[in-house]
Design an enzyme around this catalytic site. Sequence first.
Site, PDB file in Angstrom:
ATOM      1  N   GLY A  64       0.818  -1.215   0.000  1.00  0.00           N
ATOM      2  CA  GLY A  64       0.000   0.000   0.000  1.00  0.00           C
ATOM      3  C   GLY A  64       0.852   1.265   0.000  1.00  0.00           C
ATOM      4  N   SER A 124      -4.336   6.527  13.740  1.00  0.00           N
ATOM      5  CA  SER A 124      -4.640   7.757  13.013  1.00  0.00           C
ATOM      6  C   SER A 124      -5.073   8.841  13.987  1.00  0.00           C
ATOM      7  CB  SER A 124      -5.780   7.459  12.040  1.00  0.00           C
ATOM      8  OG  SER A 124      -6.378   8.649  11.592  1.00  0.00           O
ATOM      9  N   ALA A 125      -4.828  10.076  13.590  1.00  0.00           N
ATOM     10  CA  ALA A 125      -5.320  11.213  14.375  1.00  0.00           C
ATOM     11  C   ALA A 125      -6.841  11.200  14.469  1.00  0.00           C
ATOM     12  CB  ALA A 125      -4.854  12.516  13.738  1.00  0.00           C
ATOM     13  N   TYR A 162     -14.677   3.877  10.169  1.00  0.00           N
ATOM     14  CA  TYR A 162     -13.229   3.708   9.968  1.00  0.00           C
ATOM     15  C   TYR A 162     -12.473   4.169  11.215  1.00  0.00           C
ATOM     16  CZ  TYR A 162      -8.611   5.521   8.936  1.00  0.00           C
ATOM     17  OH  TYR A 162      -7.286   5.831   9.026  1.00  0.00           O
ATOM     18  N   LYS A 204     -10.045   2.185  14.418  1.00  0.00           N
ATOM     19  CA  LYS A 204      -8.718   2.546  14.958  1.00  0.00           C
ATOM     20  C   LYS A 204      -8.795   2.657  16.491  1.00  0.00           C
ATOM     21  CE  LYS A 204      -6.525   2.847  11.008  1.00  0.00           C
ATOM     22  NZ  LYS A 204      -5.556   1.818  10.607  1.00  0.00           N
ATOM     23  N   TYR A 263      -1.136   8.724  12.839  1.00  0.00           N
ATOM     24  CA  TYR A 263      -0.718   9.526  11.688  1.00  0.00           C
ATOM     25  C   TYR A 263      -1.630  10.723  11.502  1.00  0.00           C
ATOM     26  CZ  TYR A 263       0.891   4.844  10.073  1.00  0.00           C
ATOM     27  OH  TYR A 263       1.422   3.596   9.941  1.00  0.00           O
ATOM     28  N   PHE A 264      -1.032  11.814  11.070  1.00  0.00           N
ATOM     29  CA  PHE A 264      -1.847  12.952  10.624  1.00  0.00           C
ATOM     30  C   PHE A 264      -2.096  12.758   9.116  1.00  0.00           C
ATOM     31  CE2 PHE A 264      -2.877  15.408  14.358  1.00  0.00           C
ATOM     32  CZ  PHE A 264      -2.302  14.572  15.295  1.00  0.00           C
ATOM     33  N   ASN A 265      -1.800  13.718   8.247  1.00  0.00           N
ATOM     34  CA  ASN A 265      -2.214  13.549   6.837  1.00  0.00           C
ATOM     35  C   ASN A 265      -1.028  13.255   5.915  1.00  0.00           C
ATOM     36  OD1 ASN A 265      -4.405  14.986   8.264  1.00  0.00           O
ATOM     37  ND2 ASN A 265      -5.334  15.122   6.249  1.00  0.00           N
ATOM     38  N   LEU A 300      -7.341  15.141  -0.160  1.00  0.00           N
ATOM     39  CA  LEU A 300      -6.988  16.384  -0.848  1.00  0.00           C
ATOM     40  C   LEU A 300      -5.842  16.214  -1.862  1.00  0.00           C
ATOM     41  CD1 LEU A 300      -7.446  19.447  -1.080  1.00  0.00           C
ATOM     42  CD2 LEU A 300      -5.734  19.731   0.714  1.00  0.00           C
ATOM     43  N   ARG A 342      -4.996  21.167   8.199  1.00  0.00           N
ATOM     44  CA  ARG A 342      -4.512  19.831   8.556  1.00  0.00           C
ATOM     45  C   ARG A 342      -2.989  19.835   8.652  1.00  0.00           C
ATOM     46  NH1 ARG A 342      -9.148  19.780   9.002  1.00  0.00           N
ATOM     47  NH2 ARG A 342     -10.711  18.268   8.310  1.00  0.00           N
ATOM     48  N   PRO A 349     -19.589  16.634   5.152  1.00  0.00           N
ATOM     49  CA  PRO A 349     -20.042  16.178   6.477  1.00  0.00           C
ATOM     50  C   PRO A 349     -18.920  15.499   7.256  1.00  0.00           C
ATOM     51  CG  PRO A 349     -21.576  15.473   4.763  1.00  0.00           C
ATOM     52  CD  PRO A 349     -20.384  16.068   4.061  1.00  0.00           C
TER      53      PRO A 349
HETATM   54  N1  UFG Z   1     -10.676  18.669   1.018  1.00  0.00           N
HETATM   55  C1  UFG Z   1     -11.197  19.475   0.029  1.00  0.00           C
HETATM   56  N2  UFG Z   1     -11.448  18.907  -1.174  1.00  0.00           N
HETATM   57  C2  UFG Z   1     -11.217  17.583  -1.448  1.00  0.00           C
HETATM   58  C3  UFG Z   1     -10.674  16.787  -0.429  1.00  0.00           C
HETATM   59  C4  UFG Z   1     -10.427  17.351   0.804  1.00  0.00           C
HETATM   60  O1  UFG Z   1     -11.437  20.665   0.226  1.00  0.00           O
HETATM   61  O2  UFG Z   1     -11.484  17.142  -2.577  1.00  0.00           O
HETATM   62  C5  UFG Z   1     -10.349  19.276   2.326  1.00  0.00           C
HETATM   63  C6  UFG Z   1     -11.096  18.678   3.508  1.00  0.00           C
HETATM   64  O3  UFG Z   1     -12.327  19.331   3.703  1.00  0.00           O
HETATM   65  C7  UFG Z   1     -10.097  18.895   4.649  1.00  0.00           C
HETATM   66  C8  UFG Z   1      -8.738  18.779   3.959  1.00  0.00           C
HETATM   67  O4  UFG Z   1      -8.979  19.026   2.578  1.00  0.00           O
HETATM   68  O5  UFG Z   1     -10.224  20.199   5.161  1.00  0.00           O
HETATM   69  C9  UFG Z   1      -8.080  17.420   4.120  1.00  0.00           C
HETATM   70  O6  UFG Z   1      -8.993  16.402   3.721  1.00  0.00           O
HETATM   71  P1  UFG Z   1      -8.530  14.895   3.474  1.00  0.00           P
HETATM   72  O7  UFG Z   1      -9.716  14.138   2.993  1.00  0.00           O
HETATM   73  O8  UFG Z   1      -7.309  14.861   2.623  1.00  0.00           O
HETATM   74  O9  UFG Z   1      -8.073  14.413   4.914  1.00  0.00           O
HETATM   75  P2  UFG Z   1      -8.872  14.351   6.304  1.00  0.00           P
HETATM   76  O10 UFG Z   1      -8.133  15.240   7.247  1.00  0.00           O
HETATM   77  O11 UFG Z   1     -10.311  14.588   6.135  1.00  0.00           O
HETATM   78  O12 UFG Z   1      -8.706  12.820   6.700  1.00  0.00           O
HETATM   79  C10 UFG Z   1      -7.417  12.286   6.883  1.00  0.00           C
HETATM   80  C11 UFG Z   1      -7.400  10.820   6.471  1.00  0.00           C
HETATM   81  C12 UFG Z   1      -8.218   9.990   7.421  1.00  0.00           C
HETATM   82  C13 UFG Z   1      -7.806  10.243   8.816  1.00  0.00           C
HETATM   83  C14 UFG Z   1      -7.831  11.705   9.133  1.00  0.00           C
HETATM   84  C15 UFG Z   1      -7.286  11.854  10.519  1.00  0.00           C
HETATM   85  O13 UFG Z   1      -7.939  10.654   5.186  1.00  0.00           O
HETATM   86  O14 UFG Z   1      -7.953   8.650   7.154  1.00  0.00           O
HETATM   87  O15 UFG Z   1      -7.032  12.417   8.201  1.00  0.00           O
HETATM   88  O16 UFG Z   1      -6.857  13.054  10.846  1.00  0.00           O
HETATM   89  F1  UFG Z   1      -8.659   9.613   9.647  1.00  0.00           F
END
Ligand code: UFG
Length: 339
Positions: free
Chosen positions: A10, A125-126, A150, A154, A178-180, A201, A232, A294
């Site tokens: 992965g 994960s965070a 999910y 964790k 982990y953070f991002n 993102l 993030r 959401p």
């Molecule tokens: N975002 C957008 N557009 C997109 C995708 C994301 O604006 O197409 C924004 C989201 O709203 C958020 C930021 O970009 O503000 C980061 O979003 P991600 O989906 O990349 O990441 P998340 O922080 O939502 O989630 C990630 C991991 C999860 C984990 C989480 C823990 O994907 O597995 O961090 O902190 F659980």
Amino acid sequence: MSVLITGGAGFIGSHAAVEFLNAGYEIVIMDNFSNSKPVVLDRIKQITGKDFKFYRADLLDLASLDKIFDENPEIDSVIHFAGLKAVGESVSKPLEYYHNNVTGTLMLCDSMRRHGVKTIVFSSSATVYGAPDEVPIKESARVGNATNPYGETKVMIERILKDIYVSDKEWNVSVLRYFNPIGAHKSGLIGEDPNGIPNNLMPYITKVAGGKLPYLHVFGNDYNTHDGTGVRDYIHVVDLARAHLKALESIKERRGIDYFNIGTGTGYSVLDIVKAYKEATGVEIKYEIEGRRPGDIDACFADPTKAREILGWTAEYDITDMCRDSNNWQRNNPNGYGE
Ligand code: UFG
């Protein structure tokens, strides 16, 4: 001595495999390719010039797990990445998520115990912090109330590992939250290749950069952050991979159970990332502001002090490196790993 890496084909697992091989470890990889491709294994060998054993196996298949430990008695520790990880999908498929992630880990730990292997580094994960009471987040912050199945897996697995340790102090457990993770190996040979349209993102941005998607949907600009978009803690996947090496070395020496935030400690907004991408690569990312997604929160970033003090680990790469390496991966592999 050798290390079993579950989910080693992965995104994060493959980068960890490279770092372990480069550090001189013998490794065994197992993966069921549910969200990865066999060619990743060749790429790991190409980057490192080293070989390793591979098993195509599923954590839910106890006989296959037993076979791996039976055939490789030199395995003395496990880095456990394998699991389902799409937040949105977990809401529509809770059974699959709980079964794969939680039951899969139970199977793994059962097989480990029967083979006398009691050292594990776990990919948490965070997300276990849910909506944090304050940022930056310390490891002592409240855990639980994840916002989706999910995240709950964790939280549950962390709890299970703790109970296993309490029952038998021979276990050594290191939980990395982990953070991002973004970026890719600098070779451009391995990187993130999600199935379908990306949820996260950076993979979405690289698809816009490569002309595969027209523009980025920015999910909300009314958050309580400096520019209203979500903040993030993005971390280079190679830095994250190296944290596993440090965690394994540390837990073997310190013994017991420990928890670490793995992030840079700096938060960037969605629009900061769009700007950094342009600065690092020259590629302008078109975007449109839309409604909130959401379950999203305003800001989430780490206090990584504990990892620095105890593991001797800090992130070396900055946001420019992360954007450059993500873009390099996408340019070299416009269709990811292909079919
Ligand atoms: N975002 C957008 N557009 C997109 C995708 C994301 O604006 O197409 C924004 C989201 O709203 C958020 C930021 O970009 O503000 C980061 O979003 P991600 O989906 O990349 O990441 P998340 O922080 O939502 O989630 C990630 C991991 C999860 C984990 C989480 C823990 O994907 O597995 O961090 O902190 F659980």
